[in-house]
Write an enzyme that holds these catalytic residues in place. Structure first.
Site, PDB file in Angstrom:
ATOM      1  N   GLU A  39       7.077 -10.426  -2.572  1.00  0.00           N
ATOM      2  CA  GLU A  39       6.220  -9.426  -1.924  1.00  0.00           C
ATOM      3  C   GLU A  39       4.922  -9.255  -2.705  1.00  0.00           C
ATOM      4  O   GLU A  39       3.833  -9.131  -2.135  1.00  0.00           O
ATOM      5  CB  GLU A  39       6.973  -8.081  -1.810  1.00  0.00           C
ATOM      6  CG  GLU A  39       8.097  -8.059  -0.792  1.00  0.00           C
ATOM      7  CD  GLU A  39       9.338  -8.838  -1.241  1.00  0.00           C
ATOM      8  OE1 GLU A  39      10.135  -9.245  -0.377  1.00  0.00           O
ATOM      9  OE2 GLU A  39       9.515  -9.039  -2.471  1.00  0.00           O
TER      10      GLU A  39
ATOM     11  N   GLY B  74      34.180 -24.938   4.272  1.00  0.00           N
ATOM     12  CA  GLY B  74      34.940 -24.106   3.334  1.00  0.00           C
ATOM     13  C   GLY B  74      34.802 -24.559   1.892  1.00  0.00           C
ATOM     14  O   GLY B  74      34.831 -23.739   0.965  1.00  0.00           O
TER      15      GLY B  74
ATOM     16  N   GLN C 295       0.949 -20.089 -15.020  1.00  0.00           N
ATOM     17  CA  GLN C 295       1.885 -21.132 -15.442  1.00  0.00           C
ATOM     18  C   GLN C 295       3.327 -20.682 -15.252  1.00  0.00           C
ATOM     19  O   GLN C 295       4.190 -21.489 -14.884  1.00  0.00           O
ATOM     20  CB  GLN C 295       1.643 -21.515 -16.909  1.00  0.00           C
ATOM     21  CG  GLN C 295       2.556 -22.635 -17.389  1.00  0.00           C
ATOM     22  CD  GLN C 295       1.989 -23.389 -18.566  1.00  0.00           C
ATOM     23  OE1 GLN C 295       0.902 -23.952 -18.493  1.00  0.00           O
ATOM     24  NE2 GLN C 295       2.730 -23.422 -19.677  1.00  0.00           N
ATOM     25  N   GLU C 296       3.604 -19.406 -15.491  1.00  0.00           N
ATOM     26  CA  GLU C 296       4.970 -18.901 -15.314  1.00  0.00           C
ATOM     27  C   GLU C 296       5.427 -19.061 -13.867  1.00  0.00           C
ATOM     28  O   GLU C 296       6.533 -19.535 -13.588  1.00  0.00           O
ATOM     29  CB  GLU C 296       5.051 -17.431 -15.730  1.00  0.00           C
ATOM     30  CG  GLU C 296       6.443 -16.842 -15.567  1.00  0.00           C
ATOM     31  CD  GLU C 296       6.566 -15.426 -16.116  1.00  0.00           C
ATOM     32  OE1 GLU C 296       7.629 -14.806 -15.897  1.00  0.00           O
ATOM     33  OE2 GLU C 296       5.605 -14.931 -16.749  1.00  0.00           O
TER      34      GLU C 296
ATOM     35  N   THR D 194       7.860 -10.459  -7.731  1.00  0.00           N
ATOM     36  CA  THR D 194       8.575 -10.649  -6.473  1.00  0.00           C
ATOM     37  C   THR D 194       7.690 -11.357  -5.447  1.00  0.00           C
ATOM     38  O   THR D 194       6.462 -11.362  -5.560  1.00  0.00           O
ATOM     39  CB  THR D 194       9.017  -9.300  -5.872  1.00  0.00           C
ATOM     40  OG1 THR D 194       7.839  -8.554  -5.507  1.00  0.00           O
ATOM     41  CG2 THR D 194       9.841  -8.490  -6.861  1.00  0.00           C
TER      42      THR D 194
END
Length: 382
Positions: free
Chosen positions: A370, A343, A244-245, A368
């Site tokens: 990864e 800009g 869930q996170e 992460t």
């Protein structure tokens, strides 16, 4: 923002009311909160009064007993205002569910009602200075001493760290466990507990209004009754709740991507260069078309995952895919949308500048990207 298939008239009304509330209570104040590097406690109390904190909590503990679909709407509407409001989502959909799932009836009665009102603001303390995604190697210890645990250690990068008065802390109750993860437990440590102190408010690249802090535990005496669930099962509990996170992170990233595209379309239509609107240039049109396509793909994938998650299915592999792909997509979009703003995109007064600095961390926290790829590969049998 695209409507989900599961949204009923009740969902639509809930979203409309919440959006109106945020337009009055959050959006006008958000730039100042960013400068102050803190969201005021008063805002948390107002969320609680309106029923936007932990609506999934059972009615007997003060909640509304709603399902995760309403949490999705809250996450989206908060993210639409700005990423610094993630602490509310963390409280609602990440930390409080630990107490709901693993807490005793006494613990639920003691803590949940104040989580619903905003009197309790929660945090989850896993990460340590030397341990990020490798949770099995945390060093914070909790040694049993009669009716208490003596906790020693340090946590860092803790969202809601300054405001929190109720932290779910991952500790090692058995440092000698043959399999390291089996020695981890979860303790709920309340603000004011002797030996529990908060460190400095960490200065981050983005999400400036979100309080993130270090937490310290020095001979901190925590009552045994504050053990969440069973001793030695903390790692299992964390793994169960990470689905869930990570889904919540994907939802936030998807919402941010949609918001950035809408901002950019409005800007390129109104801005002129070389005698015509920027939106008339083929390069602009192609960039917008590419981003819109990726957003639509992410939305469809996310919708199916939300439905499966609400149904109680194990979608860890797909959620890992969504967390990785959607956060990476949002990060790429932030760069392209800023570029299309020229800009002005680098000016703080433009929302795209905030998005540009807020988005990258989504590919880092909650595991992460990864690590997401490692999970995907492992679950594919590699």
């Amino acid at each position: 923002m695209t409507k989900y298939k599961f949204e009923s008239t009740e969902h639509e009304l809930f979203r409309k009311t919440l959006r109106k509330f945020l337009a009055e209570e959050a959006e006008p104040h958000y730039p100042q909160w960013e400068k102050d590097h803190l969201i005021p406690l008063e805002f948390w109390r107002k969320l609680g009064e309106m029923g936007y904190l932990c609506p999934q909590v059972e009615e007997q503990y003060g909640g509304l007993g709603l399902d995760f679909s309403f949490g999705v709407i809250i996450q989206e509407e908060l993210e639409r205002v700005g990423s610094s409001l993630i602490g509310v989502g963390l409280h609602n959909d990440i930390v409080v569910p630990y107490i709901e799932a693993y807490g005793s009836n006494e613990q639920k009665s003691r803590w949940l009602p104040k989580c619903v009102t905003g009197e309790n603001i929660t945090a989850i303390a896993m990460t340590e200075p030397g341990t990020g995604s490798d949770l099995a190697n945390i060093q914070t210890t909790a040694v049993r001493d009669g009716d208490h645990y003596i906790v020693n250690g340090q946590k860092t990068f803790i969202t809601n760290g300054i405001h929190t008065n109720l932290a779910v802390v991952a500790v090692k109750t058995n440092p000698q466990a043959e399999k390291k993860h089996r020695g981890i437990s979860l303790l709920v440590i309340e603000d004011g507990t002797p030996g529990f102190t908060k460190g400095r408010k960490l200065e981050k690249v983005g999400m400036h209004a979100q309080d993130t802090a270090e937490l310290y535990f020095e001979d901190c005496r925590v009552p045994v009754e504050n053990l969440l669930g069973e001793e030695g099962k903390g790692f299992i509990y964390m793994m169960e709740k990470l689905q869930q996170e990570r889904l919540a992170v994907a939802i936030a990233a998807q919402t941010a991507a949609e918001d950035m595209l809408a901002l950019t379309i409005d800007y390129v239509k109104s801005r002129e260069a070389f005698g015509k609107s920027i939106s008339d240039f083929q390069n602009t049109q192609f960039k917008i078309a590419e981003m819109a396509t990726k957003i639509e793909l992410g939305k469809s994938f996310l919708e199916s995952l939300i439905e499966e998650h609400i149904a109680g299915n194990d979608v860890v592999t797909k959620v890992s895919m969504a967390k990785y792909w959607i956060t990476e997509n949002a990060r790429e979009l932030a760069v392209q949308c800023m570029q299309l703003h020229g800009g002005y995109g680098y000016m703080e007064e433009y929302k795209i500048a905030r998005r540009y600095r807020d988005i990258p961390v989504m590919s880092i926290y909650a595991g992460t990207n990864e690590v997401m790829k490692v999970i995907i590969a492992k679950n594919l049998g590699l």
